[in-house]
Each structure stands twice: as C-alpha cells, then as structure tokens.
Design a protein around this motif. Structure first.
Motif, PDB file in Angstrom:
ATOM      1  N   LEU A  83      -4.898   4.531  -5.524  1.00 51.01           N
ATOM      2  CA  LEU A  83      -4.202   4.172  -4.174  1.00 51.01           C
ATOM      3  C   LEU A  83      -3.406   5.584  -4.121  1.00 51.01           C
ATOM      4  O   LEU A  83      -2.923   5.780  -2.951  1.00 51.01           O
ATOM      5  CB  LEU A  83      -3.441   2.926  -4.686  1.00 51.01           C
ATOM      6  N   GLU A  84      -2.621   5.803  -5.334  1.00 51.82           N
ATOM      7  CA  GLU A  84      -1.568   6.884  -4.985  1.00 51.82           C
ATOM      8  C   GLU A  84      -2.179   8.425  -5.130  1.00 51.82           C
ATOM      9  O   GLU A  84      -2.043   9.278  -4.236  1.00 51.82           O
ATOM     10  CB  GLU A  84      -0.505   6.819  -5.768  1.00 51.82           C
ATOM     11  N   GLU A  85      -2.681   8.833  -6.038  1.00 56.88           N
ATOM     12  CA  GLU A  85      -3.284  10.284  -6.504  1.00 56.88           C
ATOM     13  C   GLU A  85      -4.413  10.433  -5.658  1.00 56.88           C
ATOM     14  O   GLU A  85      -4.692  11.528  -5.431  1.00 56.88           O
ATOM     15  CB  GLU A  85      -3.581  10.041  -8.105  1.00 56.88           C
TER      16      GLU A  85
ATOM     17  N   LEU B  83      -3.065   5.526   1.304  1.00 51.19           N
ATOM     18  CA  LEU B  83      -2.620   6.186   2.539  1.00 51.19           C
ATOM     19  C   LEU B  83      -3.785   6.238   3.637  1.00 51.19           C
ATOM     20  O   LEU B  83      -3.614   6.035   4.707  1.00 51.19           O
ATOM     21  CB  LEU B  83      -2.192   7.677   2.153  1.00 51.19           C
ATOM     22  N   GLY B  84      -4.865   6.351   3.059  1.00 46.69           N
ATOM     23  CA  GLY B  84      -6.157   6.692   4.085  1.00 46.69           C
ATOM     24  C   GLY B  84      -6.322   5.046   4.784  1.00 46.69           C
ATOM     25  O   GLY B  84      -6.590   5.166   5.629  1.00 46.69           O
ATOM     26  N   ALA B  85      -6.145   4.111   3.742  1.00 48.08           N
ATOM     27  CA  ALA B  85      -6.303   2.682   4.324  1.00 48.08           C
ATOM     28  C   ALA B  85      -5.303   2.591   5.560  1.00 48.08           C
ATOM     29  O   ALA B  85      -5.531   1.858   6.637  1.00 48.08           O
ATOM     30  CB  ALA B  85      -5.982   1.745   3.165  1.00 48.08           C
ATOM     31  N   LEU B  86      -3.995   2.956   5.289  1.00 51.98           N
ATOM     32  CA  LEU B  86      -3.098   2.754   6.255  1.00 51.98           C
ATOM     33  C   LEU B  86      -3.094   3.386   7.434  1.00 51.98           C
ATOM     34  O   LEU B  86      -2.924   2.816   8.464  1.00 51.98           O
ATOM     35  CB  LEU B  86      -1.757   3.196   5.503  1.00 51.98           C
TER      36      LEU B  86
ATOM     37  N   LEU C 116       0.696  -1.131   0.032  1.00 52.57           N
ATOM     38  CA  LEU C 116      -0.003   0.050   0.306  1.00 52.57           C
ATOM     39  C   LEU C 116       0.873   1.396   0.169  1.00 52.57           C
ATOM     40  O   LEU C 116       1.766   1.110   0.728  1.00 52.57           O
ATOM     41  CB  LEU C 116      -1.004   0.044   1.287  1.00 52.57           C
ATOM     42  N   PRO C 117       0.491   2.102  -0.930  1.00 51.96           N
ATOM     43  CA  PRO C 117       1.279   3.436  -0.671  1.00 51.96           C
ATOM     44  C   PRO C 117       1.104   4.203   0.547  1.00 51.96           C
ATOM     45  O   PRO C 117       0.048   4.180   0.895  1.00 51.96           O
ATOM     46  CB  PRO C 117       0.865   4.333  -1.953  1.00 51.96           C
ATOM     47  N   PRO C 118       2.202   5.009   0.899  1.00 52.83           N
ATOM     48  CA  PRO C 118       3.438   5.390   0.431  1.00 52.83           C
ATOM     49  C   PRO C 118       4.537   4.170   0.783  1.00 52.83           C
ATOM     50  O   PRO C 118       5.919   4.439   0.800  1.00 52.83           O
ATOM     51  CB  PRO C 118       3.651   6.475   1.157  1.00 52.83           C
TER      52      PRO C 118
END
Length: 224
Positions: free
Chosen positions: A181-183, A188-191, A155-157
C-alpha cells in the motif's frame, strides 16, 4: 471541482477551503508533535510554511477531479513500544480534529450571518447562494469538515492508514500489506481512482467524505 468552472465563486471557495484544510491539518500535527517532543518534527523545522512541502501532487489532482484531496504527510516518528503509541496517535489525530474544529466554526459563522440559510454541498451541480461572501465562508467550512473526516479512510497517505499501522500487530502479513500500500503506491493509486467521478457522477471518496460531513453541517446549521 471541475464541474463548477461556470461558478467562479464556488471554485474560489473550494480552492480556498482545500488550501486552508491542508495547512491547518499539517500545522496542527506539527505543533502537537513538537509538544510531545517528537524528534522528527523538530528536525523538520515546520514552523515556517512552505507550499512545496505541505502540498502533494496527487492530493491536488484528486481535489481537482473529485472535490476533496489531501496534503503531504507530516513526518512523525513511529512508536516502537506501546507506551509511546498514545502520543503518536494524539499527534495524528490533531490534524483531522483541527480541520473539523475550523470547519465547524466557519459553518457556525455562516449560520449566524444567514440565520441558518441552507448550505448546499459544493458537489451539487447548482448551488443557490444569497451572498457570495457568505457562500465562500460556508463552503470553506464544509470543505474543512469533509477533508478532516476524509482521514478516517485507512489508505495511505491518509492518517487512517498511519493509525492502522500503529495498532496492527507486526506480523509478516501486515508488513506485506503495508509494503504494497505504501511502497508500491497501491493505496495512493486506489485513492486517486476512487476520486474519479464515475460512481453516480462523483468519486466514491467524495461520497464518503461528504456523507460524514453533511450531517455535522446540518446539526450546526440547525442551531440557528
């Protein structure tokens, strides 16, 4: 980490481990990037530490609420052909590997100094410690192990996502997934959400990181 405010030694050790893990990870990736001649790293001039550049706000938030976090991404030029993928993946791997090596060294030093005294995870509600100095060393090591292994999550980042994009085929489906997932910051929200202590009293990200780090810790301490 917020559960240990009554244990200053633990808070100090976890914060120190977080800072060390982020700096070791980023400096290792930048160093390998320079070695392989990555032009983006060269232009970034990452030879000098700059906290504003190395730390990322949401990674800090995840650490404060959950106990593990991440730093900012080291800019690396993504390969456009198969021949350069190996170098790109090597530079990416340098960060997590460096964290694991530093963490293993700290845990080994803790084991040697304490004759293999059990080292409890920082996420435990109560941490029995024989010496504050030894506890800081051991917890810093475990933090580095956990944060290095955390990057396998795609998962990003985190680096796992960058590896996934490098290996995935350039199809519209993958491109759309990466955009979301990136833009759109879905990754990030999921993490951040998965860092919230709502899964059996702790974040799912923390559970995953320590599920990988603790067996390695036990193996190292078993040598003493």
């Amino acid at each position: 980490m917020i559960f240990h405010l009554r244990q200053p030694v633990v808070v100090l050790a976890m914060a120190l481990g977080f800072v060390i893990a982020v700096l070791v990870h980023n400096l290792a990736q930048a160093a390998v990037g320079r070695m392989i001649g990555d032009p983006v790293v060269r232009m970034g001039r990452r030879r000098v530490l700059d906290p504003k550049r190395e730390f990322e706000p949401f990674g800090i938030i995840a650490f404060v609420i959950g106990g593990v976090g991440w730093g900012s991404q080291v800019p690396l030029s993504e390969p456009r052909n198969r021949g350069r993928k190996g170098r790109f993946l090597t530079a990416l791997a340098a960060g997590p590997v460096a964290d694991v090596v530093v963490g293993a060294g700290c845990v080994a030093a803790y084991g040697a100094l304490t004759d293999g005294l059990p080292l409890f995870a920082p996420r435990a509600q109560v941490i029995p410690i024989a010496s504050s100095g030894y506890a800081i060393l051991g917890i810093v090591g475990l933090m580095c192990l956990a944060m290095g292994l955390l990057h396998v999550i795609p998962l990003p980042p985190l680096d796992g996502a960058r590896v996934l994009w490098a290996l995935a085929p350039p199809t519209p489906g993958w491109q759309k997934a990466r955009y979301n997932l990136e833009e759109q910051n879905y990754g990030l929200g999921a993490l951040v959400i998965l860092s919230l202590p709502v899964f059996a009293g702790e974040g799912l990200v923390v559970q995953i990181a320590y599920a990988m780090a603790e067996p390695l810790r036990d193996v190292i301490l078993g040598l003493f």
